[in-house]
Design a protein around this motif. Structure first.
Motif, PDB file in Angstrom:
ATOM      1  N   VAL A   1       0.957  -1.310  -0.036  1.00 46.84           N
ATOM      2  CA  VAL A   1       0.151  -0.172   0.056  1.00 46.84           C
ATOM      3  C   VAL A   1       0.981   1.383   0.161  1.00 46.84           C
ATOM      4  O   VAL A   1       0.575   2.227  -0.539  1.00 46.84           O
ATOM      5  CB  VAL A   1      -0.974  -0.028   1.204  1.00 46.84           C
ATOM      6  N   GLU A   2       1.949   1.148   0.927  1.00 44.57           N
ATOM      7  CA  GLU A   2       2.982   2.302   0.775  1.00 44.57           C
ATOM      8  C   GLU A   2       3.394   2.619  -0.413  1.00 44.57           C
ATOM      9  O   GLU A   2       3.412   3.998  -0.996  1.00 44.57           O
ATOM     10  CB  GLU A   2       3.903   2.041   1.890  1.00 44.57           C
ATOM     11  N   GLU A   3       3.907   1.478  -1.236  1.00 43.53           N
ATOM     12  CA  GLU A   3       4.615   1.756  -2.580  1.00 43.53           C
ATOM     13  C   GLU A   3       3.609   2.277  -3.577  1.00 43.53           C
ATOM     14  O   GLU A   3       3.870   2.983  -4.461  1.00 43.53           O
ATOM     15  CB  GLU A   3       5.126   0.292  -3.159  1.00 43.53           C
ATOM     16  N   ALA A   4       2.160   1.903  -3.327  1.00 41.69           N
ATOM     17  CA  ALA A   4       1.293   2.070  -4.487  1.00 41.69           C
ATOM     18  C   ALA A   4       0.988   3.689  -4.138  1.00 41.69           C
ATOM     19  O   ALA A   4       0.040   4.158  -5.061  1.00 41.69           O
ATOM     20  CB  ALA A   4       0.165   1.244  -4.297  1.00 41.69           C
ATOM     21  N   LYS A   5       1.033   4.257  -3.380  1.00 43.66           N
ATOM     22  CA  LYS A   5       0.708   5.636  -2.889  1.00 43.66           C
ATOM     23  C   LYS A   5       1.084   6.533  -4.089  1.00 43.66           C
ATOM     24  O   LYS A   5       0.476   7.626  -4.252  1.00 43.66           O
ATOM     25  CB  LYS A   5       0.928   6.102  -1.541  1.00 43.66           C
ATOM     26  N   ASP A   6       2.293   6.441  -4.477  1.00 46.59           N
ATOM     27  CA  ASP A   6       2.879   7.558  -5.191  1.00 46.59           C
ATOM     28  C   ASP A   6       2.518   7.210  -6.773  1.00 46.59           C
ATOM     29  O   ASP A   6       2.887   8.001  -7.670  1.00 46.59           O
ATOM     30  CB  ASP A   6       4.387   7.490  -5.086  1.00 46.59           C
ATOM     31  N   ARG A   7       1.929   6.174  -7.142  1.00 38.73           N
ATOM     32  CA  ARG A   7       1.735   5.935  -8.399  1.00 38.73           C
ATOM     33  C   ARG A   7       0.411   6.470  -8.877  1.00 38.73           C
ATOM     34  O   ARG A   7      -0.634   6.609  -7.906  1.00 38.73           O
ATOM     35  CB  ARG A   7       1.418   4.168  -8.548  1.00 38.73           C
TER      36      ARG A   7
END
Length: 192
Positions: A99-105
């Motif tokens: 979820v944290e990695e997907a926040k910037d996408r």
């Protein structure tokens, strides 16, 4: 961009991180245990063991406290065992990381087209078409089989009708022979 949005160049305090899934799970378990204790009030316990409570109220309270404590401990141990067997802590952490990695996408991470209806359609339509073709083949096979069975039933009915006619003809012939035999016997028995 952070300087434009924040106005101070990012030197301010960092926003509070959202609690992780493992922490949320622990909070839910603790809340459940608290609700369990309040739902099973001492007064209910005392009412169930009224006679014993009247004789020794302090001992009843002590037994209730021990029971609740052991129940909480037992539930916590079971939940910990489930967490350890299922490796939930690690799974929760990996979910938090995803979820944290997907926040910037900006684009959808898990949908090929980004349109849910189109993605579902593209995944389900081939499967449903294949399933429909299979059902049509099965239906055609059943219809052919039912046709053959119907033909054999009709042939059986015709055969039964022929047998009934044959039985009737033989019965009539037997009756005629039987009548002739009786007449013959009567002629021999007539007094002369």
């Amino acid at each position: 961009m952070a300087a434009a949005a924040g106005g101070d160049g990012g030197d301010g305090p960092a926003p509070a991180a959202a609690p992780g899934r493992a922490q949320l799970f622990s909070t839910v378990v603790d809340t459940f245990l608290e609700k369990l204790v309040t739902a099973g009030s001492y007064q209910r316990f005392a009412n169930c063991y009224r006679c014993f409570y009247k004789l020794q109220p302090q001992l009843t309270r002590s037994i209730y406290d021990q029971f609740i404590s052991q129940l909480q401990t037992s539930i916590k141990e079971e939940i910990e065992e489930v967490k350890n067997e299922g490796n939930l802590e690690e799974l929760f952490n990996s979910l938090d990381k995803i979820v944290e990695e997907a926040k910037d996408r900006e684009e959808p991470a898990w949908r090929p087209s980004g349109i849910p209806e189109q993605d579902v359609r593209s995944a389900l339509v081939p499967y449903l078409r294949k399933h429909r073709a299979h059902l049509r083949r099965a239906l055609r096979h059943k219809e052919e089989r039912n046709g053959r069975v119907a033909e054999s039933v009709l042939m059986g009915r015709d055969s039964i009708a022929e047998l009934q006619q044959l039985i009737q003809a033989r019965q009539q012939a037997w009756q005629a022979i039987s009548k002739e035999q009786r007449e013959l016997i009567m002629t021999f028995q007539e007094p002369q």
